[in-house]
Design a protein around this motif. Structure first.
Motif, mmCIF file in Angstrom:
data_model
loop_
_atom_site.group_PDB
_atom_site.id
_atom_site.type_symbol
_atom_site.label_atom_id
_atom_site.label_comp_id
_atom_site.label_asym_id
_atom_site.label_seq_id
_atom_site.Cartn_x
_atom_site.Cartn_y
_atom_site.Cartn_z
ATOM 1 N N PRO A 32 39.452 54.025 45.145
ATOM 2 C CA PRO A 32 39.027 53.537 43.825
ATOM 3 C C PRO A 32 39.869 52.352 43.339
ATOM 4 O O PRO A 32 39.338 51.415 42.739
ATOM 5 N N LEU A 33 41.153 52.370 43.623
ATOM 6 C CA LEU A 33 42.022 51.260 43.231
ATOM 7 C C LEU A 33 41.631 49.985 43.982
ATOM 8 O O LEU A 33 41.538 48.911 43.389
ATOM 9 N N ARG A 34 41.382 50.123 45.262
ATOM 10 C CA ARG A 34 40.961 48.982 46.083
ATOM 11 C C ARG A 34 39.653 48.391 45.578
ATOM 12 O O ARG A 34 39.491 47.170 45.458
ATOM 13 N N ILE A 35 38.690 49.239 45.260
ATOM 14 C CA ILE A 35 37.393 48.779 44.759
ATOM 15 C C ILE A 35 37.567 48.081 43.412
ATOM 16 O O ILE A 35 37.049 46.985 43.193
ATOM 17 N N PHE A 36 38.321 48.712 42.507
ATOM 18 C CA PHE A 36 38.534 48.119 41.185
ATOM 19 C C PHE A 36 39.214 46.754 41.281
ATOM 20 O O PHE A 36 38.754 45.774 40.689
ATOM 21 N N LEU A 37 40.311 46.688 42.022
ATOM 22 C CA LEU A 37 41.042 45.424 42.135
ATOM 23 C C LEU A 37 40.211 44.370 42.864
ATOM 24 O O LEU A 37 40.210 43.195 42.473
ATOM 25 N N GLY A 38 39.501 44.775 43.907
ATOM 26 C CA GLY A 38 38.668 43.832 44.637
ATOM 27 C C GLY A 38 37.577 43.240 43.765
ATOM 28 O O GLY A 38 37.429 42.015 43.681
ATOM 29 N N ALA A 119 49.448 40.652 44.220
ATOM 30 C CA ALA A 119 50.696 40.939 43.504
ATOM 31 C C ALA A 119 51.394 39.644 43.099
ATOM 32 O O ALA A 119 51.915 39.528 41.982
ATOM 33 N N LEU A 120 51.397 38.652 43.989
ATOM 34 C CA LEU A 120 52.057 37.377 43.673
ATOM 35 C C LEU A 120 51.304 36.617 42.577
ATOM 36 O O LEU A 120 51.931 36.005 41.702
ATOM 37 N N ILE A 121 49.978 36.650 42.611
ATOM 38 C CA ILE A 121 49.197 36.035 41.539
ATOM 39 C C ILE A 121 49.512 36.727 40.221
ATOM 40 O O ILE A 121 49.785 36.084 39.201
ATOM 41 N N SER A 122 49.505 38.056 40.234
ATOM 42 C CA SER A 122 49.780 38.818 39.018
ATOM 43 C C SER A 122 51.196 38.569 38.513
ATOM 44 O O SER A 122 51.416 38.429 37.305
ATOM 45 N N LEU A 123 52.150 38.499 39.438
ATOM 46 C CA LEU A 123 53.538 38.222 39.053
ATOM 47 C C LEU A 123 53.652 36.847 38.412
ATOM 48 O O LEU A 123 54.284 36.692 37.357
ATOM 49 N N SER A 124 53.037 35.840 39.023
ATOM 50 C CA SER A 124 53.140 34.487 38.463
ATOM 51 C C SER A 124 52.461 34.406 37.096
ATOM 52 O O SER A 124 52.980 33.753 36.185
ATOM 53 N N LEU A 125 51.328 35.087 36.926
ATOM 54 C CA LEU A 125 50.662 35.088 35.625
ATOM 55 C C LEU A 125 51.463 35.876 34.591
ATOM 56 O O LEU A 125 51.511 35.505 33.414
ATOM 57 N N TRP A 126 52.113 36.950 35.006
ATOM 58 C CA TRP A 126 52.951 37.723 34.080
ATOM 59 C C TRP A 126 54.135 36.889 33.612
ATOM 60 O O TRP A 126 54.464 36.868 32.423
ATOM 61 N N LEU A 127 54.772 36.194 34.537
ATOM 62 C CA LEU A 127 55.957 35.400 34.182
ATOM 63 C C LEU A 127 55.615 34.137 33.396
ATOM 64 O O LEU A 127 56.506 33.510 32.829
ATOM 65 N N ALA A 143 50.529 45.190 34.647
ATOM 66 C CA ALA A 143 49.808 46.373 35.146
ATOM 67 C C ALA A 143 49.110 46.058 36.471
ATOM 68 O O ALA A 143 49.111 46.885 37.398
ATOM 69 N N TYR A 144 48.524 44.866 36.584
ATOM 70 C CA TYR A 144 47.908 44.474 37.851
ATOM 71 C C TYR A 144 48.952 44.365 38.958
ATOM 72 O O TYR A 144 48.705 44.783 40.092
ATOM 73 N N LEU A 145 50.095 43.814 38.644
ATOM 74 C CA LEU A 145 51.178 43.731 39.625
ATOM 75 C C LEU A 145 51.523 45.124 40.151
ATOM 76 O O LEU A 145 51.634 45.337 41.363
ATOM 77 N N MET A 146 51.662 46.078 39.260
ATOM 78 C CA MET A 146 51.991 47.451 39.674
ATOM 79 C C MET A 146 50.828 48.092 40.437
ATOM 80 O O MET A 146 51.041 48.852 41.379
ATOM 81 N N ALA A 147 49.593 47.760 40.073
ATOM 82 C CA ALA A 147 48.432 48.331 40.760
ATOM 83 C C ALA A 147 48.320 47.825 42.199
ATOM 84 O O ALA A 147 47.851 48.554 43.074
ATOM 85 N N TRP A 148 48.751 46.595 42.450
ATOM 86 C CA TRP A 148 48.695 46.057 43.810
ATOM 87 C C TRP A 148 49.746 46.694 44.715
ATOM 88 O O TRP A 148 49.572 46.745 45.937
ATOM 89 N N THR A 149 50.832 47.171 44.152
ATOM 90 C CA THR A 149 51.964 47.669 44.946
ATOM 91 C C THR A 149 51.584 48.764 45.939
ATOM 92 O O THR A 149 51.979 48.690 47.111
ATOM 93 N N PRO A 150 50.824 49.808 45.568
ATOM 94 C CA PRO A 150 50.460 50.824 46.571
ATOM 95 C C PRO A 150 49.653 50.260 47.738
ATOM 96 O O PRO A 150 49.796 50.724 48.870
ATOM 97 N N LEU A 151 48.828 49.248 47.470
ATOM 98 C CA LEU A 151 48.043 48.648 48.553
ATOM 99 C C LEU A 151 48.907 47.773 49.448
ATOM 100 O O LEU A 151 48.638 47.652 50.639
#
Length: 178
Positions: A32-38, A119-127, A143-151
Motif C-alpha cells: 500500500p505504501l508503494r502504491i500510494f507513493l508511486g 527520499a532525496l526529492i522529499s529531503l530537498s523540498l523539506w529543507l 512525512a514523505y521522506l520518512m515514508a520512502w525510508t522503508p522502501l
C-alpha cells in the motif's frame, strides 16, 4: 496470571509459502505504501509538467516565484539560489524526477533506487520549501521522506518487476532459494 499485550498462541508458517493471515499481511505490508507513493509522485510530476504557470521563471504559480518566496526561510538558502539560476530547468528536473520515482515505485522497478530518489526529492523540498512550516508536521515533505525510508531499506520483494527479474535470474542460474 493474565499477561496483557503478549501473544501466547502458537504461530507457524506452512512450507511452500502458506501461513496464516499475519504471514500474508507481513509480506504485503509495503505494497500500500508503494502504491500510494508511486501514484502520488506520478500525479505530482504530471501536474507540474502540465501546469503552464509552474514551469515559468516568474509569475503567479511559477516555480521561480515559489523559490524566491521560500529562499530566506529555508534551511539551505544556497540550494534555493542554485535552483534560482534556472527556475524552469529546476522545475522540469523536479517534475521528471517525481515522474521517474513514481513509475519506479509503482511498478517495483529498481525500487530501492527509485525510493532513494523519492527520499532525496522529499529531503530537498523539506529543507527548502516546507522548512518554515510551523509546527513542523504541517509540512508534508518530511512525512514523505520518512515514508520512502522503508522502501529504500526493503525494496519491493513482491508484486514487482524487481521480484520478477530476481525470479527469472534464479531460474536461469539453476534454481537457488526462494
Amino acid at each position: 496470571m493474565v499477561t496483557h499485550g503478549m501473544r501466547t498462541d502458537a504461530h507457524t508458517s506452512h512450507p511452500g509459502g502458506g501461513g496464516d493471515w499475519r504471514d500474508h499481511a507481513t509480506r504485503y505490508a509495503l505494497l500500500p505504501l508503494r502504491i500510494f507513493l508511486g501514484v502520488t509522485f506520478i500525479y505530482a510530476g504530471l501536474d507540474k509538467l502540465t501546469d503552464s504557470a509552474f514551469m515559468k521563471d516568474a509569475g503567479a504559480g511559477s516555480v521561480g516565484d515559489m523559490m524566491r518566496t521560500v529562499r530566506d526561510s529555508s534551511a539551505l538558502p544556497s540550494l534555493v539560489d542554485l535552483a534560482l539560476k534556472n527556475p524552469a530547468g529546476f522545475g522540469y528536473a523536479i517534475a521528471l524526477g517525481e515522474l521517474a520515482v513514481g513509475i519506479g515505485a509503482l511498478l517495483g522497478l529498481l525500487t530501492r533506487l527509485a525510493a532513494l530518489g523519492g527520499a532525496l526529492i522529499s529531503l530537498s523540498l523539506w529543507l527548502t520549501v516546507s522548512w518554515a512550516s510551523d509546527p513542523y508536521y504541517y509540512g508534508n515533505d518530511l512525512a514523505y521522506l520518512m515514508a520512502w525510508t522503508p522502501l529504500v531499506l526493503a525494496g519491493a520483494p513482491l508484486l514487482s518487476l524487481d521480484a520478477a527479474l530476481r525470479s527469472r535470474r534464479r531460474q536461469r542460474m539453476g534454481g537457488g532459494y526462494q
